[in-house]
Scaffold this motif. Structure first.
Motif, PDB file in Angstrom:
ATOM      1  N   VAL A 365       0.865  -1.105  -0.358  1.00  0.00           N
ATOM      2  CA  VAL A 365      -0.231   0.136  -0.106  1.00  0.00           C
ATOM      3  C   VAL A 365       1.143   1.664   0.155  1.00  0.00           C
ATOM      4  O   VAL A 365       1.687   1.592   0.911  1.00  0.00           O
ATOM      5  N   MET A 366       0.168   1.926  -1.144  1.00  0.00           N
ATOM      6  CA  MET A 366       1.145   3.195  -1.645  1.00  0.00           C
ATOM      7  C   MET A 366       0.515   4.368  -0.873  1.00  0.00           C
ATOM      8  O   MET A 366      -0.674   4.559  -1.940  1.00  0.00           O
ATOM      9  N   MET A 367       0.340   5.310   0.155  1.00  0.00           N
ATOM     10  CA  MET A 367      -0.734   6.301   0.532  1.00  0.00           C
ATOM     11  C   MET A 367       0.208   7.857   0.272  1.00  0.00           C
ATOM     12  O   MET A 367       1.078   8.268   0.990  1.00  0.00           O
ATOM     13  N   ILE A 368      -0.451   8.354   0.312  1.00  0.00           N
ATOM     14  CA  ILE A 368       0.149   9.838   0.145  1.00  0.00           C
ATOM     15  C   ILE A 368      -1.397  10.900   1.358  1.00  0.00           C
ATOM     16  O   ILE A 368      -2.362  10.310   1.186  1.00  0.00           O
ATOM     17  N   THR A 369      -1.026  11.656   2.209  1.00  0.00           N
ATOM     18  CA  THR A 369      -1.292  12.029   3.469  1.00  0.00           C
ATOM     19  C   THR A 369      -0.757  13.350   3.468  1.00  0.00           C
ATOM     20  O   THR A 369       0.175  13.128   3.440  1.00  0.00           O
ATOM     21  N   HIS A 370      -1.710  14.573   3.694  1.00  0.00           N
ATOM     22  CA  HIS A 370      -1.063  15.126   4.327  1.00  0.00           C
ATOM     23  C   HIS A 370      -1.472  14.664   6.034  1.00  0.00           C
ATOM     24  O   HIS A 370      -0.125  16.316   7.008  1.00  0.00           O
ATOM     25  N   ASN A 371      -1.790  13.928   6.853  1.00  0.00           N
ATOM     26  CA  ASN A 371      -1.883  13.745   8.146  1.00  0.00           C
ATOM     27  C   ASN A 371      -0.421  12.850   8.061  1.00  0.00           C
ATOM     28  O   ASN A 371      -0.233  12.400   8.585  1.00  0.00           O
ATOM     29  N   VAL A 372       0.318  13.912   9.368  1.00  0.00           N
ATOM     30  CA  VAL A 372       2.141  13.420   9.029  1.00  0.00           C
ATOM     31  C   VAL A 372       1.798  12.354  10.509  1.00  0.00           C
ATOM     32  O   VAL A 372       2.755  11.708  10.564  1.00  0.00           O
ATOM     33  N   GLU A 373       0.390  12.002  11.317  1.00  0.00           N
ATOM     34  CA  GLU A 373       0.466  11.183  12.449  1.00  0.00           C
ATOM     35  C   GLU A 373       0.228  10.125  11.520  1.00  0.00           C
ATOM     36  O   GLU A 373       0.629   8.835  12.096  1.00  0.00           O
ATOM     37  N   ILE A 374      -0.325  10.185  10.084  1.00  0.00           N
ATOM     38  CA  ILE A 374      -0.068   8.627  10.007  1.00  0.00           C
ATOM     39  C   ILE A 374       0.999   7.863   9.475  1.00  0.00           C
ATOM     40  O   ILE A 374       1.107   6.935   9.218  1.00  0.00           O
TER      41      ILE A 374
END
Length: 406
Positions: A365-374
């Motif tokens: 799984v390759m995920m883009i996010t702005h949530n650094v907690e993830i």
């Protein structure tokens, strides 16, 4: 005088980072970032020694080269020499230095010219080294810069010793996709917009990789190229060793149909189809799908199989979207901000589902996010800045979804 103040400021900043004992890994990677920035360098790495195998592994590295999957035998190469002897090393000209074997950064599209490498030496043992590569202005490193690195390494080694961060080298992970010197340009009238400026990255089988970066940095473009949704301008993309830089239409169709699953921020469910029908629509296109009911059961949505999207909450729709992605049995799932539109509780439910997919199905799984907690639950965290890989961090102890707080 100004230089002394700059180094003193960097030393204090490093000390402040290493006092963040609630998250030692973040503190170490933050300290490395301070050193690389202060010394105006192209790349850097923190290597830790696995005493069971007597090999070094880069737990944090910054710069355009992806060295995540490399290990070095203790005593060999600059990294091994420094760790074995406990003595700091200057490399003024890598091309003529017989200690330098060119197997680390140079094999990953970064030409090493100059280097500082200093030992991580705690009160008992040498546990690794800190390596800084290539001043951006082309000048040589000096003694004061060496001393700053040694100060940082000493503080880091003591902190590691006190807090118990260890490295346990696994066997090399098998590579799913390789990106080498990937560029992407868009033509708008007479203007050429350069979005990607030389991406180098390996994506491994059965890993959860999170990509962070500011809006417009190129992270979505990079992911779209990996997923066959966009095309590179120059460079090389290989999928399981096969050149996929310029696929034919038939190759692209088969790749997207059978190999990749997609999870979007906006769910993209068809409103006139039930949850089960949405999943079946994709399953019918795949070569070897699981049953649609099984896919819904895996995301805990069996009880909603006859509901339409408008009858479900955002979190429920996203779980149907995940079922639609996994029904094809893909080797790779690309997730673009899958929790951005969800509240905290629902986000954790969705992230738990994604975590379970990686663990139980062997899917990458390759995920883009702005949530650094993830990023704290990822196996590796890739930061993209201005069209290039800025840093790659290996999480030594990934958190579970239910442990995240924001």
């Amino acid at each position: 005088m100004a230089e002394n103040k700059r180094f003193a400021k960097a030393s204090w900043a490093i000390m402040a980072q290493l006092l963040k004992v609630d998250n030692l890994e973040e503190a170490l990677s933050g300290s490395l970032e301070i050193i690389v920035k202060t010394l105006n360098s192209e790349a850097g790495a923190i290597w830790l020694l696995d005493p069971k195998t007597d090999r070094l592994s880069p737990v944090f590295h910054i710069g355009p080269a992806d060295i995540s999957n490399i290990s070095v035998e203790n005593g060999l190469g600059i990294e091994g020499i420094v760790t074995q002897t406990g003595k700091s090393v200057f490399v003024e000209d890598a091309a003529t230095d017989t200690r330098f074997d060119g197997t680390v950064f140079d094999d990953n599209d970064l030409v090493t010219k100059t280097m500082i490498c200093v030992p991580l030496n705690n009160t008992h043992d040498i546990i690794g080294c800190v390596q800084i590569v290539n001043k951006l202005d082309g000048t040589l490193y000096d003694e004061e810069e060496m001393q700053l690195c040694e100060r940082m390494a000493s503080l880091a080694a003591i902190t590691i010793d006190e807090k118990g961060l260890t490295v346990d080298l696994e066997e090399k992970k098998e590579i799913l996709a390789t990106l080498r010197n990937i560029t992407k340009e868009f033509q708008t009238g007479d203007t050429t917009l350069k979005v990607l400026k030389g991406i180098n990255l390996d994506v491994y089988k059965n890993e959860f990789i999170v990509v962070l970066g500011e809006s417009g940095c190129g992270k979505s473009t990079m992911m779209n190229i990996v997923g066959g949704m966009d095309f590179l301008t120059t460079g090389e993309l290989t999928i399981e060793g096969k050149d996929f830089s310029h696929p034919s239409d038939d190759e692209l169709t088969k790749f997207r149909r059978d190999y990749v699953g997609f999870i979007f921020q906006s769910y993209n469910l068809m409103p006139n189809l039930t949850a089960l029908e949405n999943v079946e629509f994709i399953a019918e296109l795949a070569q070897n799908p699981m049953s649609s009911k099984e896919a819904l059961a895996k995301v805990n949505m069996s009880q909603r199989e006859n509901n339409y999207p408008g009858q479900m909450s955002g979190g429920q729709q996203q779980r149907v979207s995940i079922a639609r992605a996994i029904v094809k049995r893909p080797k790779l799932i690309l997730a673009d901000e899958p929790t951005a539109a969800l509240d905290y509780t629902t986000s954790i439910e969705v992230l738990h589902t994604i975590e379970d997919i990686v663990k139980t199905q062997g899917t990458t799984v390759m995920m883009i996010t702005h949530n650094v907690e993830i990023a704290k639950m990822a196996d590796r965290v890739v930061k993209v800045r201005n069209g290039k890989i800025a840093s790659i961090k290996k999480n030594m102890h990934p958190l579970h979804a239910e442990d995240l707080i924001w």
